[in-house]
Write an enzyme that holds these catalytic residues in place. Structure first.
Site, PDB file in Angstrom:
ATOM      1  N   HIS A  18      68.004 -33.875  68.836  1.00 18.03           N
ATOM      2  CA  HIS A  18      67.247 -34.835  68.008  1.00 18.03           C
ATOM      3  C   HIS A  18      65.753 -34.778  68.355  1.00 18.03           C
ATOM      4  O   HIS A  18      64.905 -34.677  67.472  1.00 18.03           O
ATOM      5  CB  HIS A  18      67.822 -36.244  68.246  1.00 18.03           C
ATOM      6  CG  HIS A  18      67.118 -37.344  67.518  1.00 18.03           C
ATOM      7  ND1 HIS A  18      67.707 -38.100  66.530  1.00 18.03           N
ATOM      8  CD2 HIS A  18      65.852 -37.839  67.645  1.00 18.03           C
ATOM      9  CE1 HIS A  18      66.841 -38.990  66.065  1.00 18.03           C
ATOM     10  NE2 HIS A  18      65.706 -38.865  66.743  1.00 18.03           N
ATOM     11  N   GLU A  19      65.446 -34.810  69.647  1.00 11.32           N
ATOM     12  CA  GLU A  19      64.039 -34.848  70.073  1.00 11.32           C
ATOM     13  C   GLU A  19      63.338 -33.498  69.838  1.00 11.32           C
ATOM     14  O   GLU A  19      62.168 -33.466  69.468  1.00 11.32           O
ATOM     15  CB  GLU A  19      63.926 -35.248  71.552  1.00 11.32           C
ATOM     16  CG  GLU A  19      64.536 -36.599  71.918  1.00 11.32           C
ATOM     17  CD  GLU A  19      64.030 -37.765  71.087  1.00 11.32           C
ATOM     18  OE1 GLU A  19      62.907 -37.701  70.540  1.00 11.32           O
ATOM     19  OE2 GLU A  19      64.779 -38.756  70.964  1.00 11.32           O
TER      20      GLU A  19
HETATM   21 ZN    ZN Z   1      63.866 -39.899  66.621  1.00 11.63          ZN
END
Ligand code: ZN
Length: 203
Positions: free
Chosen positions: A134-135
């Site tokens: 996600h990051e």
């Molecule tokens: Zn995020």
């Protein structure tokens, strides 16, 4: 002073540039990001989300400031292997209140520099694998809503329009600068500066 920016701030669509030096200004930004992340009860925060166009993010899967041993910083991260596929719920501090199932690789191998400047390569799975994916997406200007099936995304269209409306109202009221100005600032920050990476030339 840094703050978390919300969709559709242009920093969230910015392709970040690699970190070239781990200096005091960088360490201070990391500290500030952990503080913001804990205040927002998140487990991860990417530099784009505080309008810094650089390739790093912070994580603490416990979301607990009393557990600093669990803090991790990933600098210039690269996912070098992906294995399997699993779906689970995700949210994002830049899209507050929006949660959806997202399909991600189950296991990954990630290579990144840590805050001491050591290159670390690790095989991870479960929540850590999901959070890193996600990051890392954030650093490429990608949001988790981009990965959703159009049918699922359509279900969130009202909420997404709500973010856009709120953002435009903020700009109309002068609380958020115009997008041209925000892009100019990001461009200035992203240019290497002899005074250090977080010094905006001519600011
Ligand atoms: Zn995020």
């Amino acid at each position: 002073m840094l703050r978390i920016v919300s969709y559709p701030h242009p920093a969230l669509r910015y392709e970040s540039r690699p970190i070239l030096e781990i200096d005091d200004a960088f360490r201070a930004a990391v500290r500030e990001m952990f503080t913001l992340m804990y205040a927002a009860k998140g487990i991860g925060l990417a530099a784009n989300q505080v309008a810094l166009p650089f390739q790093f993010f912070v994580l603490n899967l416990t979301a607990d400031p009393e557990q600093p041993d669990e803090e991790e910083v990933y600098i210039n991260p690269e996912i070098v292997k992906r294995h399997g596929s699993v779906e689970d719920e995700e949210g994002c501090l830049s899209l507050p209140g929006l949660y959806s199932k997202v399909r991600r690789a189950k296991k990954i191998r990630v290579r990144a520099y840590d805050i001491q400047g050591n290159l670390v390569e690790r095989d991870v799975d479960d929540l850590l694998s999901r959070a890193i994916q996600h990051e890392t997406d954030h650093l490429r200007g990608k949001l988790f809503i981009d990965t959703l099936d159009p049918l699922v995304l359509h279900g969130f269209s009202e909420r997404i329009r709500g973010y856009e409306l709120e953002y435009r109202q903020g700009q109309t009221q002068g609380l958020i600068p115009a997008n041209d100005e925000l892009l100019r600032r990001l461009g200035c920050l992203a240019r290497p500066s002899p005074e250090g990476i977080f010094t905006e030339p001519g600011a």
